[in-house]
Each structure stands twice: as C-alpha cells, then as structure tokens.
Design an enzyme around this catalytic site. Structure first.
Site, PDB file in Angstrom:
ATOM      1  N   CYS A  55       0.706  -1.141  -0.025  1.00 20.13           N
ATOM      2  CA  CYS A  55      -0.021  -0.007  -0.204  1.00 20.13           C
ATOM      3  C   CYS A  55       0.592   1.075   0.026  1.00 20.13           C
ATOM      4  O   CYS A  55       0.782   2.161  -0.976  1.00 20.13           O
ATOM      5  CB  CYS A  55      -0.831  -0.059   1.269  1.00 20.13           C
ATOM      6  N   HIS A 105      -2.813   6.289   4.037  1.00 23.98           N
ATOM      7  CA  HIS A 105      -1.479   5.282   4.145  1.00 23.98           C
ATOM      8  C   HIS A 105      -0.251   5.729   3.847  1.00 23.98           C
ATOM      9  O   HIS A 105       0.780   5.008   3.745  1.00 23.98           O
ATOM     10  CB  HIS A 105      -1.910   4.048   3.527  1.00 23.98           C
TER      11      HIS A 105
END
Length: 371
Positions: A55, A105
């Site tokens: 991610c 993230h």
C-alpha cells in the site's frame, strides 16, 4: 492547453484489487457492471503494474512520481517527507482545486488507545501533501461507520459501509461551486482484508460466486481457503463498483461527464492462494500481486472501447495525468509521461522493461507459515 479547456480529473483508487479478478481482464469473479461500462466508453490498459505491491510504496509512487528507493517508502507506515513535490502541488499550481477522500496510508500509524476510537489525525499542511480538500484516514479496516479527519483537529464518522459513506465527502467536493477544474482522488479500502466481520453488506455476496475460478498454481489443499477468501474479496469489489457507478452518475447529472478524465485502478493485487501463499498475501512480485486493473475514460479524447498495451507503472501516473491536462510536471518525477500512448498517438515515450521491487526480507513483509 488553457485552464478553461483542461479536463477535470476523478481518480478512483481501489485497494488490493488484482486484474485477474476484474471482468474486463477475462476470468474475473467480481461482477462490476459500472467498470465494464467505463471500459466500453474508454481505454483498458493491459499491462498496468504495481511495481512494489504494497500500500504505502504504491501510494508514494502515485503521488510523487518517484521510486521507493528515492522517497524511502519501502514498507508501510512511512511518513512522507514534507519537501516531496506531489501531484496535488502540481495541479494546485496549474489552477486546479484538489481533493483526497478515503484511505491515505502515507502516515506513521494510528492511536493505540481504545477510548479514542477514531483514526489518527493527519494534520493540515505538508502531511497532506498539498491537497486542499482532505477527508481521509491513514489505515483502518473498520469498514462500517468508520472515521475521517476534518480540518479542525476533529474526526467524524461516516454512515454505513465505507464505499457508501465516503460518497458524502466526494459529493461535497464535486458539488462545490468553483470555476476551477478539479482533481479528486477517491480511495476506498476495499477489497483489502479486514479483521472484522461482517466484511461487506450481505447483499453483495449475490454478486460474488461461491465457486470462483482458481488457476493451477493454487494447490488442491489450499483451494477451500482460497475460495472462502475470494468470496469476501469479490463481494467487496462489487461494493467498489457500486461506488464507481455513483460517482459517474454524479458527474453526468452535473453535465461534467464529458469534461472529466476518469481513471480507475488499484494499488496492488493479491495472490488469491497461488504459489503456496496466504490468499491475502501481496508483496511478492507474482502476476497476481503486481498486475492491476487500469481503465481510463475521457469522452471524445480517449478512444472508446480501446486497449493500450503500453507498460504503465505507478511512477508514470503523475506525469501522465499532467500531460493529459496540459499541466507541467515537476523535474523531480522519475516516471514517464505516457499521455500520447493513452490517447493512442504514436511518437511518445515508451518502455519495454520496468523496475520491480521485492523488499520482502524486511520484517514488514514477513510471511507467517505453518510448521
């Protein structure tokens, strides 16, 4: 291209959705009619790769146009340096209003204190990498009634399931009266694994086959576990597709559909039980983890029903968006402007090999195995 003729940009970034599970790429198990419609009206990219399938590394590549070795994002939960020039900075400078909704993230973690209940707060300023409108959380798998940060050191819950709840903020951005073109990223966490049940509203399981096709690299002993994972996975992908459909309808209702470049992709895939790995595993540079869907629609500018075989990597997306919008890309980017290839025009940059990265020796990439 003058500001009045520049396209709006809507960039929808799913999480952990692999190309092999998407119908427009062949054997997809998820029923995604809105993405299929978008593909019929736009271009399907057959060789879009997540060159570091995790991610945070992907998101850093997308937003800076630079490789993880340059920015330091080789694992998850790495804070982005404030001196990085982001895609939001480039589009702000070009006269756009910019927004990010959903999973971020690119921060360092979350509050561990249970009574706080909400996600970590991503403060205004360079932690948000230049995005003017920011309704995001760093990392959460609380898909029902989760949290986003606001602009006043507070957070608020969205209502219902994430792919529905985040639409409130996307619509708030889209509906603002502003003469500037916009560049909006919408980033749901689905179909990423969640440690909470239910993972998705029950109705979505009707769009997820119980007997999903499995390739030969899924061992017989692993097939029941893989099919159980894929049922959740494909149901969540169907929810993402409904979110995409709602966004497309909002654009069309406001007569901005033709003037908006819509991009749909994912940050990485998942093995789905292949190669002896846990079905949710990514990280490893196998086809299932690194090959991602990429579909783009810009009515009248990109060939409807077309396919593009150009190799496209995360670092190429920033300069390519700039090229399509006529906005200067900063010299810091390491990717290629593939806008000519996206438009089906000859003579632009191309690549016949790309840099892929496997940092799985780091503890953050550790794979737990049974004895």
């Amino acid at each position: 291209m003058n500001a009045a003729r520049r396209p709006n940009i809507l960039f929808v970034l799913a999480d952990q959705l692999r190309a092999i599970s998407v119908p427009v790429y062949g054997r997809g198990g998820a029923r995604m009619p809105n993405l299929e419609r978008m593909a019929a009206e736009g271009v399907v990219f057959t060789q879009a790769l997540s060159t570091c399938p995790l991610c945070t590394p992907y998101r850093a590549m997308l937003l800076t146009g630079r490789h993880p070795q340059t920015t330091g994002h080789v694992v998850n939960f790495v804070q982005t340096r404030h001196d990085e020039i982001s895609v939001a900075d480039a589009f702000n400078r070009a006269g756009y209003r910019t927004g990010w909704v959903g999973k971020w993230h690119l921060g360092v973690g979350h509050f561990p204190v249970p009574h706080l209940q909400g996600p970590e707060y991503i403060p205004q300023g360079r932690d948000r990498l230049g995005f003017e409108y920011f309704r995001a959380y760093n990392y959460r798998t609380e898909y029902f009634n989760g949290w986003v940060g606001l602009d006043d050191w507070n957070a608020e819950r969205w209502e219902g399931y994430e792919t529905d709840g985040l639409l409130k903020y996307a619509f708030e951005f889209l509906d603002r009266s502003d003469t500037r073109p916009f560049c909006l990223f919408v980033s749901p966490h689905q179909p990423h694994q969640s440690d909470r049940r239910p993972t998705v509203p029950e109705a979505y399981y009707a769009r997820a086959p119980e007997d999903a096709w499995l390739p030969p690299n899924v061992a017989e002993r692993d097939r029941p576990r893989a099919r159980a994972m894929l049922r959740d996975y494909h149901a969540m992908a169907a929810a993402v597709d409904d979110m995409l459909g709602a966004l497309l309808r909002r654009l069309e209702a406001s007569s901005r559909g033709r003037d908006t470049l819509v991009v749909f992709t994912s940050d990485h895939g998942a093995t789905g039980g292949g190669h002896g790995y846990d079905p949710w595993c990514k990280k490893q540079p196998y086809e299932e983890a690194i090959r991602v869907p990429l579909v783009a629609r810009w009515t009248g500018r990109l060939r409807a029903g077309g396919a593009c075989d150009a190799l496209v990597t995360p670092v190429d997306l920033f300069p390519t968006l700039c090229g399509l919008a006529g906005a200067p890309a900063p010299r810091s980017v390491e990717g290629l402007d593939l806008s000519r290839a996206w438009r089906g025009e000859p003579g632009g940059p191309s690549q016949d090999a790309v840099l892929t990265m496997d940092f799985s020796a780091h503890p953050d990439f550790a794979v737990a195995e049974d004895d």
